[in-house]
Scaffold this motif. Structure first.
Motif, PDB file in Angstrom:
ATOM      1  N   SER A  11      65.337  51.882  38.753  1.00  0.00           N
ATOM      2  CA  SER A  11      65.886  52.758  39.786  1.00  0.00           C
ATOM      3  C   SER A  11      65.896  52.064  41.144  1.00  0.00           C
ATOM      4  O   SER A  11      66.855  52.187  41.910  1.00  0.00           O
ATOM      5  CB  SER A  11      65.074  54.049  39.856  1.00  0.00           C
ATOM      6  N   LEU A  82      74.393  55.949  39.479  1.00  0.00           N
ATOM      7  CA  LEU A  82      73.236  56.629  40.064  1.00  0.00           C
ATOM      8  C   LEU A  82      73.477  58.136  40.133  1.00  0.00           C
ATOM      9  O   LEU A  82      72.590  58.933  39.811  1.00  0.00           O
ATOM     10  CB  LEU A  82      72.962  56.079  41.472  1.00  0.00           C
ATOM     11  N   GLN A  85      73.103  59.713  36.715  1.00  0.00           N
ATOM     12  CA  GLN A  85      71.674  59.773  36.370  1.00  0.00           C
ATOM     13  C   GLN A  85      70.980  60.879  37.145  1.00  0.00           C
ATOM     14  O   GLN A  85      70.157  61.617  36.599  1.00  0.00           O
ATOM     15  CB  GLN A  85      71.001  58.446  36.719  1.00  0.00           C
ATOM     16  N   ASN A  86      71.312  60.987  38.429  1.00  0.00           N
ATOM     17  CA  ASN A  86      70.657  61.986  39.265  1.00  0.00           C
ATOM     18  C   ASN A  86      70.980  63.400  38.801  1.00  0.00           C
ATOM     19  O   ASN A  86      70.157  64.302  38.890  1.00  0.00           O
ATOM     20  CB  ASN A  86      71.073  61.804  40.727  1.00  0.00           C
ATOM     21  N   LYS A  88      71.570  64.210  35.731  1.00  0.00           N
ATOM     22  CA  LYS A  88      70.795  64.442  34.500  1.00  0.00           C
ATOM     23  C   LYS A  88      69.339  64.764  34.818  1.00  0.00           C
ATOM     24  O   LYS A  88      68.651  65.407  34.032  1.00  0.00           O
ATOM     25  CB  LYS A  88      70.866  63.209  33.598  1.00  0.00           C
ATOM     26  N   ALA A  89      68.856  64.280  35.972  1.00  0.00           N
ATOM     27  CA  ALA A  89      67.453  64.486  36.331  1.00  0.00           C
ATOM     28  C   ALA A  89      67.176  65.936  36.719  1.00  0.00           C
ATOM     29  O   ALA A  89      66.013  66.331  36.823  1.00  0.00           O
ATOM     30  CB  ALA A  89      67.054  63.553  37.468  1.00  0.00           C
ATOM     31  N   ARG A  90      68.225  66.726  36.983  1.00  0.00           N
ATOM     32  CA  ARG A  90      68.019  68.159  37.240  1.00  0.00           C
ATOM     33  C   ARG A  90      69.070  68.952  36.482  1.00  0.00           C
ATOM     34  O   ARG A  90      70.094  69.342  37.047  1.00  0.00           O
ATOM     35  CB  ARG A  90      68.073  68.481  38.744  1.00  0.00           C
ATOM     36  N   PRO A  91      68.834  69.193  35.172  1.00  0.00           N
ATOM     37  CA  PRO A  91      69.846  69.873  34.375  1.00  0.00           C
ATOM     38  C   PRO A  91      70.038  71.347  34.767  1.00  0.00           C
ATOM     39  O   PRO A  91      71.148  71.851  34.717  1.00  0.00           O
ATOM     40  CB  PRO A  91      69.332  69.752  32.937  1.00  0.00           C
ATOM     41  N   VAL A  92      68.957  72.027  35.155  1.00  0.00           N
ATOM     42  CA  VAL A  92      69.076  73.428  35.587  1.00  0.00           C
ATOM     43  C   VAL A  92      69.009  73.449  37.110  1.00  0.00           C
ATOM     44  O   VAL A  92      68.041  72.979  37.700  1.00  0.00           O
ATOM     45  CB  VAL A  92      67.945  74.298  34.999  1.00  0.00           C
ATOM     46  N   LYS A  93      70.051  73.981  37.743  1.00  0.00           N
ATOM     47  CA  LYS A  93      70.080  73.989  39.216  1.00  0.00           C
ATOM     48  C   LYS A  93      69.276  75.177  39.753  1.00  0.00           C
ATOM     49  O   LYS A  93      69.022  76.150  39.045  1.00  0.00           O
ATOM     50  CB  LYS A  93      71.527  74.101  39.715  1.00  0.00           C
ATOM     51  N   TYR A  94      68.930  75.108  41.034  1.00  0.00           N
ATOM     52  CA  TYR A  94      68.268  76.230  41.688  1.00  0.00           C
ATOM     53  C   TYR A  94      69.283  77.339  41.980  1.00  0.00           C
ATOM     54  O   TYR A  94      70.443  77.048  42.290  1.00  0.00           O
ATOM     55  CB  TYR A  94      67.643  75.785  43.013  1.00  0.00           C
ATOM     56  N   ALA A  95      68.821  78.602  41.896  1.00  0.00           N
ATOM     57  CA  ALA A  95      69.673  79.717  42.311  1.00  0.00           C
ATOM     58  C   ALA A  95      69.823  79.689  43.826  1.00  0.00           C
ATOM     59  O   ALA A  95      70.894  79.950  44.368  1.00  0.00           O
ATOM     60  CB  ALA A  95      69.073  81.045  41.842  1.00  0.00           C
ATOM     61  N   VAL A  96      68.730  79.381  44.515  1.00  0.00           N
ATOM     62  CA  VAL A  96      68.749  79.272  45.974  1.00  0.00           C
ATOM     63  C   VAL A  96      68.152  77.926  46.345  1.00  0.00           C
ATOM     64  O   VAL A  96      67.047  77.607  45.919  1.00  0.00           O
ATOM     65  CB  VAL A  96      67.910  80.398  46.630  1.00  0.00           C
ATOM     66  N   ASN A  97      68.900  77.112  47.106  1.00  0.00           N
ATOM     67  CA  ASN A  97      68.371  75.823  47.542  1.00  0.00           C
ATOM     68  C   ASN A  97      68.739  75.614  49.002  1.00  0.00           C
ATOM     69  O   ASN A  97      69.908  75.481  49.345  1.00  0.00           O
ATOM     70  CB  ASN A  97      68.932  74.692  46.672  1.00  0.00           C
ATOM     71  N   ARG A 108      73.128  64.317  52.132  1.00  0.00           N
ATOM     72  CA  ARG A 108      73.231  64.895  50.790  1.00  0.00           C
ATOM     73  C   ARG A 108      74.656  64.818  50.257  1.00  0.00           C
ATOM     74  O   ARG A 108      74.914  65.216  49.127  1.00  0.00           O
ATOM     75  CB  ARG A 108      72.778  66.368  50.802  1.00  0.00           C
TER      76      ARG A 108
ATOM     77  N   GLY B  77      64.514  78.753  48.275  1.00  0.00           N
ATOM     78  CA  GLY B  77      65.192  77.462  48.378  1.00  0.00           C
ATOM     79  C   GLY B  77      64.347  76.327  48.914  1.00  0.00           C
ATOM     80  O   GLY B  77      64.867  75.248  49.186  1.00  0.00           O
ATOM     81  N   GLU B 105      61.433  80.509  42.265  1.00  0.00           N
ATOM     82  CA  GLU B 105      61.825  79.759  41.063  1.00  0.00           C
ATOM     83  C   GLU B 105      60.793  78.674  40.768  1.00  0.00           C
ATOM     84  O   GLU B 105      60.019  78.291  41.653  1.00  0.00           O
ATOM     85  CB  GLU B 105      63.196  79.091  41.299  1.00  0.00           C
ATOM     86  N   ALA B 110      64.268  67.553  35.100  1.00  0.00           N
ATOM     87  CA  ALA B 110      64.223  67.249  33.666  1.00  0.00           C
ATOM     88  C   ALA B 110      62.828  66.762  33.290  1.00  0.00           C
ATOM     89  O   ALA B 110      62.332  67.037  32.189  1.00  0.00           O
ATOM     90  CB  ALA B 110      65.271  66.197  33.332  1.00  0.00           C
ATOM     91  N   LYS B 175      67.325  66.284  46.078  1.00  0.00           N
ATOM     92  CA  LYS B 175      68.577  66.648  45.409  1.00  0.00           C
ATOM     93  C   LYS B 175      68.759  65.872  44.108  1.00  0.00           C
ATOM     94  O   LYS B 175      69.541  66.260  43.250  1.00  0.00           O
ATOM     95  CB  LYS B 175      69.766  66.439  46.345  1.00  0.00           C
ATOM     96  N   ASP B 212      60.767  55.672  35.833  1.00  0.00           N
ATOM     97  CA  ASP B 212      62.136  55.682  35.310  1.00  0.00           C
ATOM     98  C   ASP B 212      62.173  56.259  33.896  1.00  0.00           C
ATOM     99  O   ASP B 212      63.066  57.032  33.557  1.00  0.00           O
ATOM    100  CB  ASP B 212      62.714  54.260  35.305  1.00  0.00           C
ATOM    101  N   GLY B 215      62.403  60.016  33.423  1.00  0.00           N
ATOM    102  CA  GLY B 215      63.668  60.700  33.691  1.00  0.00           C
ATOM    103  C   GLY B 215      63.783  61.303  35.082  1.00  0.00           C
ATOM    104  O   GLY B 215      64.572  62.223  35.295  1.00  0.00           O
ATOM    105  N   ASN B 218      67.073  59.061  41.196  1.00  0.00           N
ATOM    106  CA  ASN B 218      66.976  57.925  42.113  1.00  0.00           C
ATOM    107  C   ASN B 218      66.986  58.405  43.559  1.00  0.00           C
ATOM    108  O   ASN B 218      67.614  59.405  43.888  1.00  0.00           O
ATOM    109  CB  ASN B 218      68.151  56.982  41.876  1.00  0.00           C
TER     110      ASN B 218
END
Lengths: 226, 256
Positions: A11, A82, A85-86, A88-97, A108, B77, B105, B110, B175, B212, B215, B218
């Motif tokens: 990474s 990248l 990959q990023n 995939k690192a958070r498959p379920v998103k936040y409802a509030v972010n 961002r 959030g 939440e 992952a 993020k 890495d 999972g 980056n």
């Protein structure tokens, strides 16, 4: 396995490539902006055409152009890898972010800003690079140089093109505002004595480069330079 | 900021286990004291749920004094809620207003699978530590502390990195769900001290490789991790880790 192991596949290594190519592109923009700013001399583009002629014929610049394209493609492909990959690192998103509570919107949105720049780049390369390298510049100036300035004047008669170019420079400005200092941080160049200089230089660089570039189509369209 | 008792609407993530589909569930809470901590407010909710015969909300907590890093709620959030430099247990209901709707939440990454409701499995962090976040110490009597002179600035920087409680707020807010702040703090606390030098370049390679493999995403230097860290861990640690990583890969002759 080579002695370098997974230096560039890890990474951090991938980010090194983003940072190094980013700084390289930042250097390129200084050259590009500097040569183009010769149009502000208002001598009918004579000086600018000398600069353009040098850029088109000097073999070091020609070789540099190949390196530039490799660097640009590396920056784009690495960013895509990248980003995938990023995600995939958070498959379920936040409802509030509440992102704005802890970071700048443009930090961002580098992917979005970069994509806008890529679309602009396709238009821009077609407008000028393809003309000067492949289809040919139709006229010559008083010194006998290819009159790239005339091409520029003709292209920027179109108000839609002028608006597209100016909007693209907003993308460029915000992309650089994050990218400049970020590249230094990624490469580990974080030092309490220099951080202020890096941050300040990044802001000045981003704003000056973007304003200068945006001023070119505006100045040509409104006939502010001759 | 409220002074009298508060009425609140909670939207809490309920999920039976890692394979089940979760959803936000609404709960109304009345007469909540502004002096309660956020976790005590959840205790009230759970007592009401138990009295009704419902399943209580499962959430992680341990010390309730801001040092263990267990409480891991993503509130409206933000990890650990709206206040800076606090964990959820140190967040008080006076930070909210009467009539507020609060969305709670679990950490989302992952590498942090949901165990149940608001509890996630953070053992990925343990495996990163196990990959190299330690020093080798000879057995026998401890040597005199003054045998190893350490400059004050260096000791302070190491101590600040060591303040990391491994809560995972950095991953939760990033993020990209990147763990760079955590890993860099755990590397820096040792890289800054003489005791950490023998394994310094081996450590950074092993721990980054494990990070890495788990999972995590980056780093894109948004700085959200530093802003949300309850212990104020600095981004400087990430730069130090990147420097050490470059030295290890391109200069050091030791391969891992």
């Amino acid at each position: 396995m080579s002695g370098f192991g997974n230096a560039f596949s890890s990474s951090i290594g991938k980010k090194f490539i983003m940072g190094i190519t980013g700084l390289f592109l930042i250097l390129f923009l200084i050259v590009h902006c500097g040569i183009n700013a010769l149009i502000f001399i208002s001598d009918g583009g004579l000086t600018f055409n000398v600069g353009a002629h040098f850029m088109a014929t000097n073999w070091i610049i020609r070789a540099g152009e190949i390196v530039l394209f490799i660097g640009l493609l590396a920056h784009i492909f690495q960013a895509l890898r990248l980003t995938l990959q990023n995600q995939k690192a958070r498959p379920v998103k936040y409802a509030v972010n509440d992102g704005k509570a802890n970071s700048k919107w443009y930090s961002r949105s580098m992917g979005l800003l970069g994509t806008l720049l890529l679309i602009f780049l396709v238009v821009h390369l077609k407008d000028f690079w393809v003309v000067s390298r492949f289809t040919g510049i139709p006229t010559v100036d008083a010194n006998g140089h290819e009159d790239l300035y005339a091409v520029m004047k003709e292209k920027f008669q179109d108000p839609v093109r002028v608006v597209v170019y100016v909007l693209a420079m907003f993308s460029l400005c915000y992309h650089l505002l994050h990218g400049f200092a970020s590249a230094f941080q990624t490469l580990g160049w974080n030092h309490s004595k220099y951080n202020g200089i890096i941050k300040g230089a990044g802001v000045w660089y981003s704003v000056i480069i973007s304003i200068l570039f945006a001023a070119m189509p505006i100045a040509v369209y409104f006939g502010l330079i001759q | 900021m409220s002074t009298g008792n508060m009425n609140l609407t909670l939207k809490v993530w309920r999920q039976k286990n890692n394979n089940a589909k979760g959803a936000l569930v609404d709960y109304k809470l009345a007469d909540i004291s502004p002096d309660m901590s956020f976790l005590e407010m959840f205790d009230v909710l759970n007592e009401q749920l138990i009295n009704k015969g419902d399943e209580p909300v499962v959430f992680d907590h341990d010390c309730r004094e801001g040092i263990c890093g267990m409480c891991s709620m993503f509130i409206n959030g933000r990890p650990h809620g709206p206040k800076d430099l606090v964990t959820t247990c140190q967040l008080h209901m006076r930070s909210f207003k009467d009539g507020d709707t609060i969305v709670v939440e679990p950490w989302r990454a992952a590498a942090f699978p949901v165990v149940k409701d608001l509890t996630v499995d953070r053992s990925a962090f343990d495996r990163v530590i196990a990959a190299g976040g330690f020093i080798s110490v000879n057995t026998g009597n401890a040597q005199d502390a003054n045998n190893l002179p350490i400059p004050k600035m260096q000791a302070d920087a190491a101590f600040e990195a060591a303040a990391c409680i491994g809560c995972g707020a950095c991953v939760a807010t990033c993020k990209n769900a990147s763990a760079m702040l955590f890993v860099s703090a755990k590397i820096s606390q040792l890289a800054l001290l003489p005791q950490g030098q023998p394994e310094r370049y081996r450590r950074v390679q092993s721990m980054v490789a494990q990070m890495d493999a788990e999972g995590f995403g980056n780093c894109t230097n948004t700085g959200a991790c530093e802003a949300e860290c309850p212990k104020g861990i600095s981004l400087e640690n990430i730069a130090r880790m990147n420097r050490d990583f470059a030295s290890a890969k391109f200069i050091s002759e030791e391969t891992v």
